[in-house]
Scaffold this active site. Structure first.
Site, PDB file in Angstrom:
ATOM      1  N   ARG A  28      34.585  35.403  46.031  1.00 41.14           N
ATOM      2  CA  ARG A  28      33.355  36.057  45.571  1.00 41.14           C
ATOM      3  C   ARG A  28      32.636  35.171  44.553  1.00 41.14           C
ATOM      4  NH1 ARG A  28      33.135  40.879  48.010  1.00 41.14           N
ATOM      5  NH2 ARG A  28      35.169  41.705  48.632  1.00 41.14           N
ATOM      6  N   ASP A  29      31.299  35.138  44.683  1.00 41.06           N
ATOM      7  CA  ASP A  29      30.481  34.358  43.760  1.00 41.06           C
ATOM      8  C   ASP A  29      30.581  34.965  42.358  1.00 41.06           C
ATOM      9  OD1 ASP A  29      27.790  32.321  44.227  1.00 41.06           O
ATOM     10  OD2 ASP A  29      27.925  33.433  42.331  1.00 41.06           O
ATOM     11  N   ILE A  30      30.653  34.104  41.348  1.00 37.26           N
ATOM     12  CA  ILE A  30      30.817  34.569  39.971  1.00 37.26           C
ATOM     13  C   ILE A  30      29.519  35.195  39.446  1.00 37.26           C
ATOM     14  CG2 ILE A  30      30.115  32.481  38.690  1.00 37.26           C
ATOM     15  CD1 ILE A  30      32.754  32.785  37.106  1.00 37.26           C
ATOM     16  N   ASN A  86      22.732  25.478  50.533  1.00 42.08           N
ATOM     17  CA  ASN A  86      21.771  24.715  49.746  1.00 42.08           C
ATOM     18  C   ASN A  86      22.189  23.247  49.695  1.00 42.08           C
ATOM     19  OD1 ASN A  86      20.233  27.033  49.019  1.00 42.08           O
ATOM     20  ND2 ASN A  86      21.755  27.546  47.466  1.00 42.08           N
ATOM     21  N   GLU A  94      23.957  23.544  43.198  1.00 36.01           N
ATOM     22  CA  GLU A  94      24.523  23.393  41.847  1.00 36.01           C
ATOM     23  C   GLU A  94      25.951  22.852  41.881  1.00 36.01           C
ATOM     24  OE1 GLU A  94      24.191  27.300  40.222  1.00 36.01           O
ATOM     25  OE2 GLU A  94      22.021  27.146  39.931  1.00 36.01           O
ATOM     26  N   VAL A  95      26.700  23.221  42.908  1.00 25.32           N
ATOM     27  CA  VAL A  95      28.093  22.773  43.007  1.00 25.32           C
ATOM     28  C   VAL A  95      28.197  21.846  44.220  1.00 25.32           C
ATOM     29  CG1 VAL A  95      30.490  23.471  43.285  1.00 25.32           C
ATOM     30  CG2 VAL A  95      28.924  24.911  41.949  1.00 25.32           C
ATOM     31  N   HIS A  99      29.209  24.705  50.577  1.00 27.79           N
ATOM     32  CA  HIS A  99      29.581  26.118  50.643  1.00 27.79           C
ATOM     33  C   HIS A  99      28.481  26.895  51.326  1.00 27.79           C
ATOM     34  CE1 HIS A  99      27.634  25.116  46.829  1.00 27.79           C
ATOM     35  NE2 HIS A  99      27.030  26.303  46.901  1.00 27.79           N
ATOM     36  N   MET A 100      28.889  27.959  51.991  1.00 33.15           N
ATOM     37  CA  MET A 100      27.952  28.863  52.639  1.00 33.15           C
ATOM     38  C   MET A 100      27.960  30.173  51.869  1.00 33.15           C
ATOM     39  SD  MET A 100      28.198  30.187  56.520  1.00 33.15           S
ATOM     40  CE  MET A 100      27.755  28.591  57.181  1.00 33.15           C
ATOM     41  N   HIS A 101      26.773  30.603  51.429  1.00 34.40           N
ATOM     42  CA  HIS A 101      26.651  31.900  50.772  1.00 34.40           C
ATOM     43  C   HIS A 101      26.554  32.973  51.858  1.00 34.40           C
ATOM     44  CE1 HIS A 101      25.322  30.331  46.695  1.00 34.40           C
ATOM     45  NE2 HIS A 101      25.052  29.287  47.442  1.00 34.40           N
TER      46      HIS A 101
HETATM   47  P1  DGP Z   1      24.604  26.588  44.921  1.00 36.70           P
HETATM   48  O1  DGP Z   1      23.384  26.752  44.065  1.00 36.70           O
HETATM   49  O2  DGP Z   1      24.303  26.816  46.379  1.00 36.70           O
HETATM   50  O3  DGP Z   1      25.329  25.292  44.654  1.00 36.70           O
HETATM   51  O4  DGP Z   1      25.555  27.788  44.533  1.00 36.70           O
HETATM   52  C1  DGP Z   1      26.618  27.676  43.638  1.00 36.70           C
HETATM   53  C2  DGP Z   1      27.159  29.069  43.425  1.00 36.70           C
HETATM   54  O5  DGP Z   1      28.443  28.941  42.861  1.00 36.70           O
HETATM   55  C3  DGP Z   1      26.340  29.927  42.463  1.00 36.70           C
HETATM   56  O6  DGP Z   1      25.869  31.089  43.170  1.00 36.70           O
HETATM   57  C4  DGP Z   1      27.325  30.328  41.381  1.00 36.70           C
HETATM   58  C5  DGP Z   1      28.669  30.001  41.992  1.00 36.70           C
HETATM   59  N1  DGP Z   1      29.668  29.549  41.035  1.00 36.70           N
HETATM   60  C6  DGP Z   1      29.523  28.544  40.122  1.00 36.70           C
HETATM   61  N2  DGP Z   1      30.669  28.376  39.421  1.00 36.70           N
HETATM   62  C7  DGP Z   1      31.549  29.284  39.930  1.00 36.70           C
HETATM   63  C8  DGP Z   1      32.905  29.601  39.627  1.00 36.70           C
HETATM   64  O7  DGP Z   1      33.551  29.009  38.765  1.00 36.70           O
HETATM   65  N3  DGP Z   1      33.486  30.594  40.358  1.00 36.70           N
HETATM   66  C9  DGP Z   1      32.802  31.258  41.352  1.00 36.70           C
HETATM   67  N4  DGP Z   1      33.463  32.213  42.005  1.00 36.70           N
HETATM   68  N5  DGP Z   1      31.528  30.992  41.651  1.00 36.70           N
HETATM   69  C10 DGP Z   1      30.918  30.015  40.952  1.00 36.70           C
END
Ligand code: DGP
Length: 114
Positions: A28-30, A86, A94-95, A99-101
């Site tokens: 799950r997204d944080i 993205n 950002e990361v 990854h696929m949301h």
């Molecule tokens: P993007 O912008 O597509 O790279 O999305 C990165 C997503 O990652 C953003 O929605 C927040 C999520 N995220 C960042 N750090 C963490 C983390 O430490 N744990 C989790 N579960 N999600 C994270």
């Protein structure tokens, strides 16, 4: 340097993991932006979609299959959902571990803000 996602996949830092197999991990997204907001991530650390290689085809296909299963499990399959990947600055990445949301659980509006 391993990304935060690589550390979650390896269990080195906590993550709310909802699925894991030999190719992909989903958690799950944080910062959830919808009632369901899950990230589906290859276990292999591929920085961006630009770095994908032909040998990654099975992994990328698995990401979609897992998205479908998780949408069903979350009860959002019928109403619908959105899958987003993205890439780099203009894509808002950002990361740097692809990854696929998987987003759903409410109407998501237009695909892009104008
Ligand atoms: P993007 O912008 O597509 O790279 O999305 C990165 C997503 O990652 C953003 O929605 C927040 C999520 N995220 C960042 N750090 C963490 C983390 O430490 N744990 C989790 N579960 N999600 C994270």
């Amino acid at each position: 340097m391993p990304t935060i996602f690589a550390k979650i996949i390896r269990g080195e830092i906590p993550g709310d993991i909802v699925y894991q197999d030999e190719l992909v991990t989903a958690f799950r997204d944080i910062q959830p932006q919808a009632p369901t907001h899950i990230l589906i991530v290859p276990n292999k650390a591929i920085p961006t979609v630009n770095d994908v290689e032909e040998e990654d085809e099975a992994t990328l296909g698995r990401m979609i299959v897992v998205a479908k299963k998780l949408a069903d499990r979350e009860g959002i399959a019928k109403d619908g959902y959105r899958l987003i990947m993205n890439t780099n600055e203009h894509g808002g990445q950002e990361v740097f571990h692809i990854h696929m949301h998987l987003l759903g659980g409410r109407p998501l509006g237009r695909m892009l803000s104008r």
